[in-house]
Design an enzyme around this catalytic site. Sequence first.
Site, PDB file in Angstrom:
ATOM      1  N   PHE A  56       0.841  -1.201   0.000  1.00 45.06           N
ATOM      2  CA  PHE A  56       0.000   0.000   0.000  1.00 45.06           C
ATOM      3  C   PHE A  56       0.871   1.245   0.000  1.00 45.06           C
ATOM      4  CE2 PHE A  56      -2.358   3.232   2.653  1.00 45.06           C
ATOM      5  CZ  PHE A  56      -3.221   3.625   1.632  1.00 45.06           C
ATOM      6  N   GLY A  78       1.881   7.849  -0.133  1.00 40.71           N
ATOM      7  CA  GLY A  78       2.654   9.050  -0.425  1.00 40.71           C
ATOM      8  C   GLY A  78       3.156   8.993  -1.852  1.00 40.71           C
ATOM      9  N   GLU A 138      13.887   0.769   2.896  1.00 43.38           N
ATOM     10  CA  GLU A 138      12.940   1.562   3.672  1.00 43.38           C
ATOM     11  C   GLU A 138      13.553   1.908   5.025  1.00 43.38           C
ATOM     12  OE1 GLU A 138      10.231   3.986   3.962  1.00 43.38           O
ATOM     13  OE2 GLU A 138      10.278   2.725   2.209  1.00 43.38           O
TER      14      GLU A 138
END
Length: 227
Positions: free
Chosen positions: A13, A16, A104
């Site tokens: 998902f 941004g 990430e």
Amino acid sequence: MSVHTSDSEFWLFGYGSLIWKPPPHFDRRIPGYVTGYVRRFWQSSQDHRGTPEAPGRVVTLIERSFWETLDDHHTSESDKVWGTAYRIQADKVAEVREYLDIREINGYTIHYTPFFPSDGSDHISTLVYIGTPDNDQFMGPQDPQKLAEHIYRSVGPSGPNMDYLLSLEVALGGLSSESGDEHIKDLANRVRMIERADSDKSHTTDQAIDHKLKRIGSTDEQEETEK
């Protein structure tokens, strides 16, 4: 029956920049929303939209129950946070999962949340990266005008912070008639007003921002995994 993230089927998902800068190796892209969260520009960005010396700001998700305990200048009447779910090609799941886990950084951690497609079909269990309030890059509530001024002047390796904000505003508007975000809209309007008042500006929103979906071919080409 809902679809779940697994070793053979992996859904991500994006709320941004992933809305308009998708991950590599996806074969399905679905607009929709998650519930129970509020989207805010409350995460510091030292690696993409700012630098360690002058961090920018990017969005994160705040659990709504926690957000309601905070003194926020922006309200959030909707319980829906709109974005995009991506299904990664089965033969690329391991590569993309490893890539995302490594790339990430800067305060974001892995979570899972139900995603509801805009067409009303069954919900999907998606992986999502969230900068939780206990990470050291989480900024918390900020005065909207000061936040807009900070975004306006911040620049990082991925470009001006204001481009991230304005691109997110446009991308959200293209998902659904109800996918706009008042927090994003207000900040974007404030940034545009700051720019108009800045007679010495060196960057202008008159310069076209390419909001087209940017499909990339490999993890090596990914510019940023901002959420």
